[in-house]
Design an enzyme around this catalytic site. Sequence first.
Site, short mmCIF file in Angstrom:
data_model
loop_
_atom_site.label_atom_id
_atom_site.label_comp_id
_atom_site.label_asym_id
_atom_site.label_seq_id
_atom_site.Cartn_x
_atom_site.Cartn_y
_atom_site.Cartn_z
N SER A 85 -10.52 -84.11 -33.94
CA SER A 85 -9.68 -84.27 -32.74
C SER A 85 -8.97 -85.62 -32.67
CB SER A 85 -10.53 -84.08 -31.48
OG SER A 85 -10.72 -82.70 -31.23
N LYS A 110 -5.26 -85.63 -32.17
CA LYS A 110 -4.58 -85.66 -30.87
C LYS A 110 -3.94 -87.01 -30.58
CE LYS A 110 -7.47 -82.07 -28.73
NZ LYS A 110 -8.64 -81.87 -29.60
N SER A 163 -10.52 -84.01 -24.44
CA SER A 163 -10.12 -83.51 -25.76
C SER A 163 -9.83 -82.01 -25.75
CB SER A 163 -11.19 -83.82 -26.81
OG SER A 163 -10.70 -83.65 -28.11
#
Length: 385
Positions: free
Chosen positions: A56, A59, A116
């Site tokens: 993640s 991102k 997230s």
Amino acid sequence: MKKIFLSLCLFFICMGVVSAETVDYAPNSKSAILIDAATNTVLFEKNADEKLAPASMTKIMSMLLIMEAVDRGDISLNDEVTISETASSMGGSQVFLQAGEVYKVEELLKGIAIASGNDAVVAMAEYVSGSVSEFVNLMNQRAQELGLSNTVFKNPHGLDAEGHYSSARDMSRIASELIKHEKILEFTSIYEDYLKKNDGSSVWLVNTNKLVRFYDGVDGLKTGFTETAGYCLTATAKKNNTRFISVVMGAETSDKRSSDTTSLLNYGFNSYQTKVILKATDSLGKKRVENGTKETVDLALTKDYVKLFRQNEAIPNYSYNIKVDNLVAPIQKGSVVGTLDVVDENNQVVDTLEVTVLEDILKSNLWEAFLKNLKHITAGRNIIK
């Protein structure tokens, strides 16, 4: 023998102090890096160019594209986004968005930055670019613009995908670009918040980066975890105007991820400091402007001049040489009009910086030009008398 032994111990202790960079500050992670955010100076690295799954932390690039779209005026934080079936069906970490629901860009950004949310980032990818695939194209295009040689994105969220990878060095450079948009730190620094759903219920958002709560100065940026990637974290912290960015990838547990990050940041703050030598708001002197509504304008740097020093290191006495060509209106604040050489005590140029003007100068019209010339003629006659 005892004296010799003590002398050798003292020698190696001193060597450890002098060569602190040889210590592994991230023993639990496959790769890691620590940089000074102001100068992008690398202070520690370990396998920093190894291509690994970023999970993640992907991102960070997604948030960069979103913030750039906001700053360009392409979208607004108050824009309303309708959630698609694709976004609502995302697995992994999520904020439980339902198809047809409507949220503001700012609410979805919080869902990405704090919790997230894969569903939130897909919704924003569709809103910014029209489709996820086009957004991913923009991610890779931006990576090329930043000169990232060990990064390829296949999605905006970071779930494992073949050919989706990055490196600790590349992630630090994306993070460095993201924090130029200071608004994002208002979101990434939140430890807990609530997302109000369209039906009146709320989703509790808890930051996956626990250091936001437990390490003084940490205000971002993004964790990551998948079975392939292991535990990852790109963190940033600021104390006394000094900011560092750390990246750890491939730790075995979240605790080890936090431990390595803490170790890196402690090393940075204990060993280094940044100092603003010249501010972008400081006038470097005036320069005459031809054909302008003003006859002179103040010169300044395009950005603060910041240098990295060891703790307790004396700041050198710098001198400066400014090189600016003739200025002709119109001139826009921020445009580069010249350079400034920074000269050290040994008369060596250590940096060359871009120079701009502190205000916009418009081109004078015919009447203003006439009055200015008349003023000069009158002033000249008075001098002759």
